[in-house]
Design a protein around this motif. Structure first.
Motif, PDB file in Angstrom:
ATOM      1  N   SER A  51     -24.867  -2.578 -40.556  1.00 24.45           N
ATOM      2  CA  SER A  51     -25.879  -2.078 -39.744  1.00 24.45           C
ATOM      3  C   SER A  51     -26.327  -0.322 -39.652  1.00 24.45           C
ATOM      4  O   SER A  51     -27.388  -0.017 -40.228  1.00 24.45           O
TER       5      SER A  51
ATOM      6  N   ASP B  15     -28.626  -0.495 -43.967  1.00 23.66           N
ATOM      7  CA  ASP B  15     -29.446  -1.496 -42.973  1.00 23.66           C
ATOM      8  C   ASP B  15     -30.434   0.036 -43.167  1.00 23.66           C
ATOM      9  O   ASP B  15     -31.546   0.132 -43.463  1.00 23.66           O
ATOM     10  N   SER B  16     -29.911   0.579 -41.416  1.00 24.62           N
ATOM     11  CA  SER B  16     -31.103   1.608 -41.667  1.00 24.62           C
ATOM     12  C   SER B  16     -31.214   3.134 -41.870  1.00 24.62           C
ATOM     13  O   SER B  16     -32.183   3.473 -42.250  1.00 24.62           O
TER      14      SER B  16
ATOM     15  N   ASP C 290     -33.272   1.365 -44.830  1.00 26.26           N
ATOM     16  CA  ASP C 290     -34.680   1.753 -44.009  1.00 26.26           C
ATOM     17  C   ASP C 290     -35.836   3.034 -43.569  1.00 26.26           C
ATOM     18  O   ASP C 290     -36.348   2.913 -43.425  1.00 26.26           O
TER      19      ASP C 290
ATOM     20  N   SER D  47     -29.702   0.565 -30.118  1.00 24.20           N
ATOM     21  CA  SER D  47     -30.767   0.426 -31.526  1.00 24.20           C
ATOM     22  C   SER D  47     -31.118  -1.067 -31.156  1.00 24.20           C
ATOM     23  O   SER D  47     -32.412  -1.042 -31.722  1.00 24.20           O
TER      24      SER D  47
ATOM     25  N   THR E 106     -35.093  -0.336 -31.834  1.00 21.40           N
ATOM     26  CA  THR E 106     -36.366  -0.958 -32.775  1.00 21.40           C
ATOM     27  C   THR E 106     -37.225  -2.019 -31.864  1.00 21.40           C
ATOM     28  O   THR E 106     -37.598  -2.235 -32.481  1.00 21.40           O
TER      29      THR E 106
ATOM     30  N   HIS F  77     -38.836  -5.163 -42.129  1.00 20.10           N
ATOM     31  CA  HIS F  77     -37.642  -4.414 -42.235  1.00 20.10           C
ATOM     32  C   HIS F  77     -36.139  -4.016 -40.144  1.00 20.10           C
ATOM     33  O   HIS F  77     -35.477  -4.717 -40.459  1.00 20.10           O
ATOM     34  N   TYR F  78     -37.723  -3.378 -39.107  1.00 14.57           N
ATOM     35  CA  TYR F  78     -37.234  -4.158 -38.309  1.00 14.57           C
ATOM     36  C   TYR F  78     -36.977  -4.520 -37.576  1.00 14.57           C
ATOM     37  O   TYR F  78     -36.464  -5.647 -36.968  1.00 14.57           O
TER      38      TYR F  78
ATOM     39  N   ASP G  94     -33.328  -5.764 -38.764  1.00  8.32           N
ATOM     40  CA  ASP G  94     -32.716  -5.184 -37.933  1.00  8.32           C
ATOM     41  C   ASP G  94     -32.731  -6.046 -36.687  1.00  8.32           C
ATOM     42  O   ASP G  94     -31.256  -5.530 -36.582  1.00  8.32           O
TER      43      ASP G  94
ATOM     44  N   SER H 195     -30.391  -7.656 -36.624  1.00  6.60           N
ATOM     45  CA  SER H 195     -28.838  -8.470 -37.518  1.00  6.60           C
ATOM     46  C   SER H 195     -28.079  -6.928 -36.040  1.00  6.60           C
ATOM     47  O   SER H 195     -26.889  -7.009 -36.036  1.00  6.60           O
ATOM     48  N   ASN H 196     -28.445  -6.520 -35.135  1.00  3.57           N
ATOM     49  CA  ASN H 196     -28.451  -6.004 -34.577  1.00  3.57           C
ATOM     50  C   ASN H 196     -27.477  -6.650 -33.900  1.00  3.57           C
ATOM     51  O   ASN H 196     -26.770  -6.570 -32.860  1.00  3.57           O
TER      52      ASN H 196
END
Length: 323
Positions: A51, A54-55, A58, A133, A137, A162-163, A166, A169-170
């Protein structure tokens, strides 16, 4: 009756909105990278590392978008007579590439830790970070969704993709870390990272397709094209809109069309009717660049050129509006 179309903002208003949301996106990404990296160093969670990576990408993507929307809003110049709008689409392509790279790195790390599991430390702290997070997000995605409804910015759409990935994925990382803490099987953490990898790949493909559509000059949605025709033909002296071509370029919309007029009208009267039609379009598409070619009704010769009318007449390019 054409479907209702959300009026577009004037270029200055759209530019202001996109500037603010890209600044917010950059700030959120930077904060999340710092928090996740710090807690990963303490916990050793590969899902949290996934994560954080990824951030990190991002953050880079958000910086690209931050500068791209500002460049795209710049007015036309001597070398770019159609403006700089496609800078947004190029930024989205770079975003897609960064997401693909992120997926490759995360997937490699996940497979390595699946084959050689290691202990996750400070699970509670890792879970807390993922919760923070997720909330941040979700708030950013909501704000980006509002901006997209008003601006249709492909760069902001790519950033939002993207977010959105995210956010998923979070949630997956949170489940993986929580399951590892409750069940004691460190492999769950790595499996969660593999799911994050799949989500990243899906998001990258979506961003790439959206950017490619704009770079390839894809037509505006049928509802907007139909609304353009409706606005032009609101004056009964203007009929049979044909050869309508539209494309988006960042914050701008380019459109050109042919329209039939009474051949008995004087040049001044025909010009006045066309200018009035342009004003009606600009009321709902204030960032539009418009070219209207008047044809004498019933006496027009077929036009040549690379995109000439088909032998079937004035169909072909406008079938989606006539059927």
């Amino acid at each position: 009756m054409a479907a209702a179309v959300q009026p577009r903002l004037a270029p200055a208003e759209a530019a202001a909105l996109t500037r603010r949301i890209t600044l917010a996106s950059t700030c959120v990404a930077g904060l999340l990278v710092a928090i996740k990296a710090a807690v990963w160093a303490i916990s050793g969670s590969v899902a949290l590392l996934a994560s954080a990576a990824d951030s990190g990408l991002d953050l880079l993507a958000s910086l690209l978008t931050f500068f791209a929307v500002r460049y795209a809003a710049a007015p036309p110049d001597a070398e770019h007579r159609f403006g700089h709008g496609k800078a947004e689409a190029f930024a989205s392509l770079m975003q897609a590439g960064l997401v693909f790279a992120s997926a490759a790195l995360v997937g490699r790390e996940a497979i390595h830790n699946l084959l050689e599991p290691h202990e996750v430390r400070q699970e509670g702290l890792a879970v807390a970070v993922m919760l923070v997070s997720t909330v941040m997000t979700a708030g950013l995605i909501a704000a980006q969704g509002y901006v997209l409804k008003r601006t249709s910015s492909v760069a902001v759409a790519g950033d939002r993709a993207h977010y959105a990935t995210d956010l998923a994925s979070n949630a997956v990382a949170l489940l993986g870390i929580g399951a590892t803490a409750l069940m004691g099987w460190n492999g769950l953490d790595a499996l969660a990272a593999l799911v994050v990898t799949a989500l990243l790949l899906w998001g990258a493909v979506s961003v790439f397709r959206e950017a490619a559509s704009q770079l390839m000059d894809r037509e505006l949605p049928p509802a907007e094209r139909a609304r353009i025709v409706e606005l032009v033909t609101a004056d009964p002296s203007l009929t049979d809109v044909h050869q309508l071509r539209t494309r988006a370029s960042g914050p701008y919309v380019h459109m050109q069309m042919h329209v039939d007029l009474d051949p008995a009208l004087s040049l001044q009267q025909a010009h006045a009717a066309v200018v009035a039609a342009e004003k009606r379009i600009l009321a709902e598409f204030p960032s539009a660049d418009i070219i209207i070619h008047p044809d004498p009704r019933g006496a027009a010769e077929p036009h040549g050129g690379a995109f000439a009318e088909t032998p079937l007449g004035k169909r072909g390019l406008n079938e989606d509006l006539r059927d």
